[in-house]
Motif scaffolding. Structure first.
Motif, PDB file in Angstrom:
ATOM      1  N   ASN A 107       0.789  -1.042  -0.241  1.00  0.00           N
ATOM      2  CA  ASN A 107      -0.179  -0.397  -0.197  1.00  0.00           C
ATOM      3  C   ASN A 107       0.761   1.147   0.245  1.00  0.00           C
ATOM      4  O   ASN A 107       1.365   1.804   0.780  1.00  0.00           O
ATOM      5  N   VAL A 108       1.542   2.157  -0.921  1.00  0.00           N
ATOM      6  CA  VAL A 108       1.866   2.716  -1.807  1.00  0.00           C
ATOM      7  C   VAL A 108       1.787   4.571  -0.866  1.00  0.00           C
ATOM      8  O   VAL A 108       3.540   4.475   0.005  1.00  0.00           O
ATOM      9  N   ILE A 109       0.420   4.533   0.248  1.00  0.00           N
ATOM     10  CA  ILE A 109       1.039   5.624  -0.142  1.00  0.00           C
ATOM     11  C   ILE A 109       1.153   5.340   1.847  1.00  0.00           C
ATOM     12  O   ILE A 109       1.371   6.034   2.302  1.00  0.00           O
ATOM     13  N   LYS A 137       9.157   0.329   2.438  1.00  0.00           N
ATOM     14  CA  LYS A 137       8.660   0.265   1.156  1.00  0.00           C
ATOM     15  C   LYS A 137       9.016  -1.199   0.518  1.00  0.00           C
ATOM     16  O   LYS A 137       9.232  -2.371   1.816  1.00  0.00           O
ATOM     17  N   ALA A 138       7.911  -1.966   0.344  1.00  0.00           N
ATOM     18  CA  ALA A 138       7.499  -3.928   0.534  1.00  0.00           C
ATOM     19  C   ALA A 138       8.918  -3.663  -0.946  1.00  0.00           C
ATOM     20  O   ALA A 138       8.672  -2.796  -1.939  1.00  0.00           O
ATOM     21  N   VAL A 139       9.238  -5.176  -0.744  1.00  0.00           N
ATOM     22  CA  VAL A 139       9.854  -5.301  -1.760  1.00  0.00           C
ATOM     23  C   VAL A 139       8.877  -7.019  -2.423  1.00  0.00           C
ATOM     24  O   VAL A 139       8.864  -7.814  -2.042  1.00  0.00           O
ATOM     25  N   TYR A 140       9.075  -6.523  -3.398  1.00  0.00           N
ATOM     26  CA  TYR A 140       8.592  -7.471  -4.132  1.00  0.00           C
ATOM     27  C   TYR A 140       9.434  -8.876  -4.732  1.00  0.00           C
ATOM     28  O   TYR A 140      10.387  -8.888  -5.104  1.00  0.00           O
ATOM     29  N   LEU A 141       9.588  -9.981  -3.903  1.00  0.00           N
ATOM     30  CA  LEU A 141      10.690 -10.821  -3.080  1.00  0.00           C
ATOM     31  C   LEU A 141      10.397 -12.639  -4.156  1.00  0.00           C
ATOM     32  O   LEU A 141       8.977 -12.911  -3.640  1.00  0.00           O
ATOM     33  N   PRO A 142      10.506 -12.785  -4.427  1.00  0.00           N
ATOM     34  CA  PRO A 142      10.345 -13.505  -6.009  1.00  0.00           C
ATOM     35  C   PRO A 142      10.501 -15.294  -5.167  1.00  0.00           C
ATOM     36  O   PRO A 142      12.049 -15.728  -5.182  1.00  0.00           O
ATOM     37  N   VAL A 143       9.881 -16.122  -5.258  1.00  0.00           N
ATOM     38  CA  VAL A 143       9.545 -17.479  -3.759  1.00  0.00           C
ATOM     39  C   VAL A 143       8.903 -19.069  -5.234  1.00  0.00           C
ATOM     40  O   VAL A 143       7.464 -18.701  -5.940  1.00  0.00           O
ATOM     41  N   SER A 144       9.039 -20.135  -4.846  1.00  0.00           N
ATOM     42  CA  SER A 144       8.470 -21.031  -5.305  1.00  0.00           C
ATOM     43  C   SER A 144       7.227 -21.313  -4.608  1.00  0.00           C
ATOM     44  O   SER A 144       6.264 -20.893  -4.324  1.00  0.00           O
TER      45      SER A 144
END
Length: 268
Positions: free
Chosen positions: A153-155, A163-170
């Motif tokens: 939720n950027v605002i 800031k959120a990190v987009y962390l790819p996992v299986s």
């Protein structure tokens, strides 16, 4: 669709030569992967493969302008994160103290909580100054710390310097929100995302001078009114923005030691 998230302005302003990595390897107590749920061994939050980080890519990353290295557990006793103690995770860490010995402008920390705990303080970040003063910064859910399941939720996050990190996992053997499962089934994606955060904490008392050490304290053993029901995990490394860059000799020592097990952060 996930929103685009800008870099930390202060990270871009200072540049990487002013971001000094801090070594969390000695304090890490859990790995990313947990093959058996609830056996008291972990890793991650001891919830099994349905809610761990199997498939995460270890190594150096640049998240929102902040250089971060995700520890390879194979090089560090099988440990990659600091999972803090909570009511549902008594085997977690009470906390740790990392020497600093300099005057930072602030600290970046990458962290998350599991599931959706009650709002409140998850842990404390304590600045211990060389002159004997201390400043305690509470790290609260859902303000400074977020659930790894919660899309950004950027605002709201900008208001708390996080800031959120987009962390790819299986995506294999994974518990998912309904919308996520629908997306995986429609796209046949081998990955899903978890959303740890990076939070910037300004030095609360710069006039006190040198910070001798930084301490992480789990909220659980503090006896406060809010008792986190799920563990908070501090993982990867801190990056401490310096008012002046380290001496060239220190930079060389850090770079050369970046490839050994005792140095967590590094400049790629």
């Amino acid at each position: 669709n996930l929103p685009n998230i800008s870099d930390f302005a202060i990270a871009n302003e200072l540049g990487r030569e002013h971001l000094a990595p801090l070594d969390l390897r000695p304090y890490a107590n859990m790995g990313f992967v947990d093959p058996v749920m609830g056996d008291g061994k972990g890793g991650w939050s001891d919830e099994g493969p349905f809610n761990d980080l199997h498939g995460v890519e270890v190594g150096v990353h640049a998240f929102h302008g902040v250089p971060i290295e995700l520890i390879d557990p194979a090089t560090n006793r099988g440990a990659a994160v600091v999972s803090l103690k909570s009511a549902k995770f008594p085997q977690g860490s009470d906390g740790f103290t990392i020497p600093l010995g300099r005057k930072p402008r602030g600290v970046f920390v990458m962290h998350t909580v599991q599931n959706y705990p009650k709002p409140g303080v998850m842990y404390q970040l304590v600045f211990h100054y060389a002159n004997g003063q201390n400043s305690v910064v509470p790290m609260s859910y859902p303000n400074e710390v977020g659930s790894s399941w919660s899309p950004p939720n950027v605002i709201d996050e900008e208001a708390h310097h996080t800031k959120a990190v987009y962390l790819p996992v299986s995506a294999d053997q994974r518990t998912m929100l309904p919308a996520t499962r629908q997306w995986v089934e429609q796209t046949n994606s081998p990955i899903i995302y978890r959303f740890p955060r990076i939070t910037y904490v300004e030095n609360p008392n710069p006039d006190a001078g040198e910070v001798a050490s930084l301490e992480i304290r789990s909220a659980n053993p503090l006896g406060g009114a809010v008792d986190p029901s799920t563990p908070a995990s501090v993982f990867a490394d801190f990056a401490a923005p310096l008012e002046t860059p380290p001496p060239a000799s220190a930079m060389l020592r850090r770079r050369s030691s970046a490839f050994c097990a005792t140095q967590l952060g590094r400049w790629p």
